[in-house]
Write a protein that holds these residues in place. Structure first.
Motif, PDB file in Angstrom:
ATOM      1  N   ASN A   1       2.359   1.950  -3.254  1.00  0.00           N
ATOM      2  CA  ASN A   1       1.377   2.168  -4.323  1.00  0.00           C
ATOM      3  C   ASN A   1       1.355   1.021  -5.330  1.00  0.00           C
ATOM      4  O   ASN A   1       1.145   1.224  -6.524  1.00  0.00           O
ATOM      5  CB  ASN A   1       1.616   3.506  -5.022  1.00  0.00           C
TER       6      ASN A   1
ATOM      7  N   GLU B   1       3.878  -6.152  -9.750  1.00  0.00           N
ATOM      8  CA  GLU B   1       4.799  -5.141  -9.234  1.00  0.00           C
ATOM      9  C   GLU B   1       5.555  -5.644  -8.002  1.00  0.00           C
ATOM     10  O   GLU B   1       6.541  -5.034  -7.582  1.00  0.00           O
ATOM     11  CB  GLU B   1       4.022  -3.884  -8.879  1.00  0.00           C
TER      12      GLU B   1
ATOM     13  N   LYS C   1      -0.258  -2.158  -7.045  1.00  0.00           N
ATOM     14  CA  LYS C   1      -1.640  -2.561  -7.347  1.00  0.00           C
ATOM     15  C   LYS C   1      -1.757  -4.046  -7.682  1.00  0.00           C
ATOM     16  O   LYS C   1      -2.787  -4.657  -7.425  1.00  0.00           O
ATOM     17  CB  LYS C   1      -2.185  -1.742  -8.526  1.00  0.00           C
ATOM     18  N   ILE C   2      -0.705  -4.616  -8.307  1.00  0.00           N
ATOM     19  CA  ILE C   2      -0.766  -6.009  -8.773  1.00  0.00           C
ATOM     20  C   ILE C   2       0.332  -6.815  -8.095  1.00  0.00           C
ATOM     21  O   ILE C   2       1.516  -6.513  -8.245  1.00  0.00           O
ATOM     22  CB  ILE C   2      -0.612  -6.101 -10.308  1.00  0.00           C
TER      23      ILE C   2
ATOM     24  N   PHE D   1      -5.975  -5.527  -3.599  1.00  0.00           N
ATOM     25  CA  PHE D   1      -4.988  -5.769  -4.650  1.00  0.00           C
ATOM     26  C   PHE D   1      -5.543  -6.684  -5.731  1.00  0.00           C
ATOM     27  O   PHE D   1      -6.377  -7.543  -5.460  1.00  0.00           O
ATOM     28  CB  PHE D   1      -3.717  -6.409  -4.066  1.00  0.00           C
ATOM     29  N   THR D   2      -5.021  -6.515  -6.933  1.00  0.00           N
ATOM     30  CA  THR D   2      -5.212  -7.497  -7.995  1.00  0.00           C
ATOM     31  C   THR D   2      -4.113  -8.532  -7.778  1.00  0.00           C
ATOM     32  O   THR D   2      -2.960  -8.170  -7.551  1.00  0.00           O
ATOM     33  CB  THR D   2      -5.059  -6.842  -9.377  1.00  0.00           C
TER      34      THR D   2
ATOM     35  N   GLU E   1      -6.624  -9.881  -1.977  1.00  0.00           N
ATOM     36  CA  GLU E   1      -7.761  -9.311  -2.703  1.00  0.00           C
ATOM     37  C   GLU E   1      -8.665  -8.518  -1.767  1.00  0.00           C
ATOM     38  O   GLU E   1      -9.146  -7.435  -2.129  1.00  0.00           O
ATOM     39  CB  GLU E   1      -8.536 -10.410  -3.424  1.00  0.00           C
TER      40      GLU E   1
ATOM     41  N   LYS F   1       0.835  -1.209   0.000  1.00  0.00           N
ATOM     42  CA  LYS F   1       0.000   0.000   0.000  1.00  0.00           C
ATOM     43  C   LYS F   1       0.866   1.254   0.000  1.00  0.00           C
ATOM     44  O   LYS F   1       0.634   2.173  -0.794  1.00  0.00           O
ATOM     45  CB  LYS F   1      -0.931   0.000   1.212  1.00  0.00           C
TER      46      LYS F   1
END
Length: 155
Positions: free
Chosen positions: A40, A109, A42-43, A68-69, A64, A37
């Motif tokens: 930043n 990421e 996301k995946i 998050f993806t 999830e 978080k």
């Protein structure tokens, strides 16, 4: 050479975000969530041994629920015959380079590694484009609790 010269700005950002995510009241999974978080991210990718599919599925749920993806891949991706890699071996080989490639294609990421065999973990880490953090280290004898050997007096 100054030690600071060893680190890129990206490396320093990772170290700062990791330090900012530390909290004595958080377990490792919560620390990873907080780090992602703050960073930043996301995946998130999960690369796991088939032995840990149940736990990887649970981790996926936690991630999830945190927003998050999640992309998940087990070690038998591609069903590579072991004999294609090492003559005279049978069965389906683990495919850590394939796991790294799959997660790269999914634009992860951050990748979480769960229970890959020794050697396979080295290859996955080397091939992964995203940073990798281990969650579970495979230790068949000690039921994945390697620290017990280090904590015991008869080491």
């Amino acid at each position: 050479m100054d030690d600071k010269d060893l680190y890129s700005d990206h490396d320093i950002s990772i170290m700062k975000n990791a330090a900012d995510s530390l909290n004595r009241n958080n377990d490792r999974i919560q620390e990873i969530i907080e780090f992602a978080k703050i960073s930043n991210i996301k995946i998130i990718g999960i690369a796991h041994c088939t032995t840990f599919t149940k736990q990887a599925n649970q981790l996926r749920t936690f991630l999830e629920l945190a927003g998050f993806t999640v992309e998940q891949v087990n070690c038998k991706i591609g069903k590579v015959p072991f004999s294609d890699l090492v003559p005279n071996y049978k069965g389906i080989s683990c495919n850590p380079a394939g796991q790294a490639h799959y997660l790269e294609e999914k634009n992860t990421e951050l990748n979480i590694m769960m229970g890959l065999c020794l050697g396979h973990d080295l290859i996955f880490n080397a091939k992964s484009k995203a940073p990798v953090t281990p969650l579970i280290v495979k230790d068949r004898k000690l039921n994945h609790h390697s620290i017990e050997k280090l904590d015991s007096s008869d080491s």
